[in-house]
Enzyme design. Sequence first.
Site, mmCIF file in Angstrom:
data_model
loop_
_atom_site.group_PDB
_atom_site.id
_atom_site.type_symbol
_atom_site.label_atom_id
_atom_site.label_comp_id
_atom_site.label_asym_id
_atom_site.label_seq_id
_atom_site.Cartn_x
_atom_site.Cartn_y
_atom_site.Cartn_z
ATOM 1 N N LYS A 1 19.746 4.305 -40.942
ATOM 2 C CA LYS A 1 19.568 3.996 -39.522
ATOM 3 C C LYS A 1 20.915 3.921 -38.830
ATOM 4 O O LYS A 1 21.108 4.493 -37.747
ATOM 5 C CB LYS A 1 18.832 2.652 -39.347
ATOM 6 N N GLN B 1 14.974 -5.839 -40.425
ATOM 7 C CA GLN B 1 14.342 -5.040 -41.474
ATOM 8 C C GLN B 1 13.313 -5.889 -42.238
ATOM 9 O O GLN B 1 13.614 -7.001 -42.681
ATOM 10 C CB GLN B 1 15.421 -4.499 -42.436
ATOM 11 N N ASP C 1 11.418 -2.115 -32.397
ATOM 12 C CA ASP C 1 10.357 -1.902 -33.386
ATOM 13 C C ASP C 1 8.979 -1.987 -32.735
ATOM 14 O O ASP C 1 7.985 -1.578 -33.337
ATOM 15 C CB ASP C 1 10.430 -2.993 -34.465
HETATM 16 N N1 GUN Z 1 10.266 -1.892 -43.099
HETATM 17 C C1 GUN Z 1 9.565 -0.750 -43.349
HETATM 18 N N2 GUN Z 1 9.329 -0.094 -42.193
HETATM 19 C C2 GUN Z 1 9.880 -0.820 -41.200
HETATM 20 C C3 GUN Z 1 9.981 -0.639 -39.795
HETATM 21 O O1 GUN Z 1 9.479 0.316 -39.194
HETATM 22 N N3 GUN Z 1 10.651 -1.605 -39.129
HETATM 23 C C4 GUN Z 1 11.190 -2.693 -39.760
HETATM 24 N N4 GUN Z 1 11.820 -3.590 -39.023
HETATM 25 N N5 GUN Z 1 11.129 -2.883 -41.058
HETATM 26 C C5 GUN Z 1 10.471 -1.949 -41.782
#
Ligand code: GUN
Length: 295
Positions: A53, A97, A120
């Site tokens: 990311k 996350q 998100d």
């Molecule tokens: N863990 C797995 N997928 C995601 C996501 O799309 N966002 C976040 N914050 N954590 C994740």
Amino acid sequence: MSATIIDGNAQGEKLRGKVAEAVRVLAGQGVTPGLAVVLVGEDPASRVYVRNKSAKTVEAGMRSFDHKLPADASEAEVLALVRQLNADEAVDGILVQLPLPAHIDSAKVLLAIDPAKDVDGFHPVNAGLLATGQQALVPCTPLGCIILAKSVHPDLSGMNAVVVGRSNIVGKPVAQLLLAESCTVTIAHSRTRDLPEVCRRADLLVAAVGRPEMIRGDWVKPGATVIDVGINRVPNPSAGEGKTRLVGDVAFAEAAEVAGAITPVPGGVGPMTIACLLRNTVQAACARRGLKVPL
Ligand code: GUN
């Protein structure tokens, strides 16, 4: 194999290109969007996601702020960091996350994020805006699913869409987005009676159950579009002892014989998630400043 393979890598790259162009336009207006990512603990898969990311954020011309906390960080420490990021003018998007360590209440942490920075789309305010058909920050993986489905069928209206899975992260928001596209939406899940029969009604089948290859070829309507959100690591003894491979929630080889179009795993929905995160960060940066989104 008869199905068209939907290329998530190509679609993701295309969207990231558009985001990079939007970031150049914003730079001309003195704005550089910033994304803060919070990682608590040492989960290896999460570390890879977070690194990816950050790299893609910088590639698109935006600022990336990484915050790593130890696995034993307290809930209060995580909440304090979120509040600090809420108040930081350089931060347009905040992503915590998931999963968080078990001693931390994820719902409480997500609720602490400023909804205007919730890239998100997990905050109940954004979930509610989406559910009531208003402008919202929309969860990234569901948005990626819609973009891939529309790459095959630009107009989804009137299609019978079946979503298998009812999570807050994928199943529920993807169903809301499909409804907004005027699909007839069924949300199926582990307690659904005669799931194969329900799936066979789908013109558009979205699989988000988290069970390796659960959806078989004979559950797919001939010619249907299949979007596979699953990323499951399974043993792959034919490649050697201890080796693994990634599979989706759909038995790909079987389903590809029947479907009209299908996403592979890897290389389908996965690359779209990050691209949509970058898109959401630009959207948040613009909305916070009352600017039109150049996307
Ligand atoms: N863990 C797995 N997928 C995601 C996501 O799309 N966002 C976040 N914050 N954590 C994740």
